[in-house]
Design a protein around this motif. Structure first.
Motif, short mmCIF file in Angstrom:
data_model
loop_
_atom_site.label_atom_id
_atom_site.label_comp_id
_atom_site.label_asym_id
_atom_site.label_seq_id
_atom_site.Cartn_x
_atom_site.Cartn_y
_atom_site.Cartn_z
N ALA A 33 0.86 -1.32 0.02
CA ALA A 33 -0.05 -0.26 0.04
C ALA A 33 0.98 1.29 0.30
N THR A 34 0.67 2.01 -1.04
CA THR A 34 1.67 3.30 -1.14
C THR A 34 0.67 4.50 -0.60
N PRO A 35 1.07 5.02 0.26
CA PRO A 35 0.09 6.39 0.64
C PRO A 35 0.61 7.47 -0.39
N VAL A 36 -0.36 8.49 -0.40
CA VAL A 36 -0.07 9.55 -1.16
C VAL A 36 0.80 10.47 -0.24
N ALA A 37 0.66 10.68 0.91
CA ALA A 37 1.51 11.42 1.78
C ALA A 37 2.41 10.70 2.48
N ALA A 38 3.68 11.21 2.80
CA ALA A 38 4.77 10.33 3.62
C ALA A 38 4.17 10.12 4.88
N PRO A 39 4.31 8.94 5.14
CA PRO A 39 3.79 8.43 6.75
C PRO A 39 4.49 8.94 7.91
N THR A 40 3.84 8.99 8.75
CA THR A 40 4.19 9.58 10.06
C THR A 40 4.78 8.25 11.20
N LYS A 41 4.08 7.19 10.81
CA LYS A 41 4.46 5.94 11.45
C LYS A 41 5.18 4.83 10.42
N THR A 42 6.02 4.23 11.17
CA THR A 42 6.70 2.98 10.06
C THR A 42 5.88 1.64 10.36
N VAL A 43 4.87 1.86 11.44
CA VAL A 43 4.40 0.26 11.59
C VAL A 43 2.81 0.55 11.85
N ASN A 55 10.30 2.12 2.93
CA ASN A 55 10.76 3.22 2.26
C ASN A 55 9.88 3.65 0.95
N THR A 56 9.21 2.74 0.52
CA THR A 56 8.32 3.17 -0.68
C THR A 56 6.83 2.90 -0.37
N ALA A 57 6.62 1.77 0.37
CA ALA A 57 5.41 1.68 0.60
C ALA A 57 5.02 0.61 1.90
N PHE A 58 3.85 0.40 2.52
CA PHE A 58 3.52 -0.33 3.39
C PHE A 58 3.48 -1.62 2.80
N THR A 59 3.92 -2.79 3.61
CA THR A 59 3.81 -4.35 2.99
C THR A 59 3.32 -5.11 4.33
N ALA A 60 2.73 -5.95 4.03
CA ALA A 60 1.98 -6.89 4.97
C ALA A 60 1.84 -8.46 4.33
N ALA A 61 1.68 -9.33 5.27
CA ALA A 61 1.35 -10.65 4.81
C ALA A 61 -0.13 -10.93 4.55
N LYS A 62 -0.48 -11.78 4.13
CA LYS A 62 -2.02 -12.18 3.83
C LYS A 62 -2.70 -12.21 5.03
N GLY A 63 -4.09 -11.16 4.98
CA GLY A 63 -4.88 -11.52 6.06
C GLY A 63 -6.04 -12.03 5.91
N PRO A 64 -6.98 -12.53 6.69
CA PRO A 64 -8.11 -13.12 6.45
C PRO A 64 -9.25 -12.64 5.71
N GLN A 65 -9.23 -11.28 5.70
CA GLN A 65 -10.09 -10.58 4.86
C GLN A 65 -9.91 -10.45 3.55
N ARG A 66 -11.30 -9.96 2.83
CA ARG A 66 -11.09 -9.84 1.32
C ARG A 66 -10.12 -8.76 1.19
N ASP A 67 -9.37 -8.69 -0.11
CA ASP A 67 -8.33 -7.61 -0.45
C ASP A 67 -9.16 -6.37 -0.50
N VAL A 68 -10.07 -6.03 -0.76
CA VAL A 68 -11.04 -4.90 -1.02
C VAL A 68 -10.97 -4.16 0.51
N ILE A 69 -11.46 -5.19 1.36
CA ILE A 69 -11.60 -4.58 2.97
C ILE A 69 -10.25 -4.27 3.65
N VAL A 70 -9.12 -5.04 3.15
CA VAL A 70 -7.89 -4.91 3.57
C VAL A 70 -7.37 -3.44 3.26
N CYS A 71 -7.54 -3.09 1.94
CA CYS A 71 -7.22 -1.67 1.27
C CYS A 71 -7.96 -0.65 1.97
N GLU A 72 -9.24 -0.76 2.52
CA GLU A 72 -9.90 0.28 3.03
C GLU A 72 -9.23 0.29 4.36
#
Length: 104
Positions: A33-43, A55-72
């Motif tokens: 997930a790449t935010p428009v603005a620079a993040p204030t937190k790293t986790v 340094n370019t995006a937040f990354t995560a392992a697969k979660g139990p929710q649908r991808d659309v929900i995870v994005c939100e």
């Protein structure tokens, strides 16, 4: 004889564990997930999913929710997103707009 058995055991273990390690490495970056603005937190944490800034995006392992929900959920924590990827597939403009609609 004992050295040969020990070497064989090490080789067998490495052979059996290598595919599992590769699978685990793939899981750790299922989402990006790449935010428009620079993040204030790293986790970030969303419903039990740990997101780490790389340094370019937040990354995560697969979660139990649908991808659309995870994005939100990550957009609510990180702010509007310029890109979101799940399993190597980037969300199109419409899906990303719907995801960002939940951001306050």
């Amino acid at each position: 004889m004992i050295r040969t058995l020990a070497a064989a055991a090490v080789l067998a273990s490495a052979t059996l564990l290598a595919p599992m390690a590769a699978h685990a490495a793939d899981d750790s970056a299922y989402y990006a997930a790449t935010p428009v603005a620079a993040p204030t937190k790293t986790v970030l944490i969303t419903s039990g999913t740990l997101w780490k800034w790389n340094n370019t995006a937040f990354t995560a392992a697969k979660g139990p929710q649908r991808d659309v929900i995870v994005c939100e959920m990550v957009a609510q924590r990180a702010g509007k997103l310029s890109a979101f990827t799940a399993a190597g597939q980037a969300f199109d403009a419409d899906a990303l707009a719907k995801c960002n609609a939940r951001v306050k």
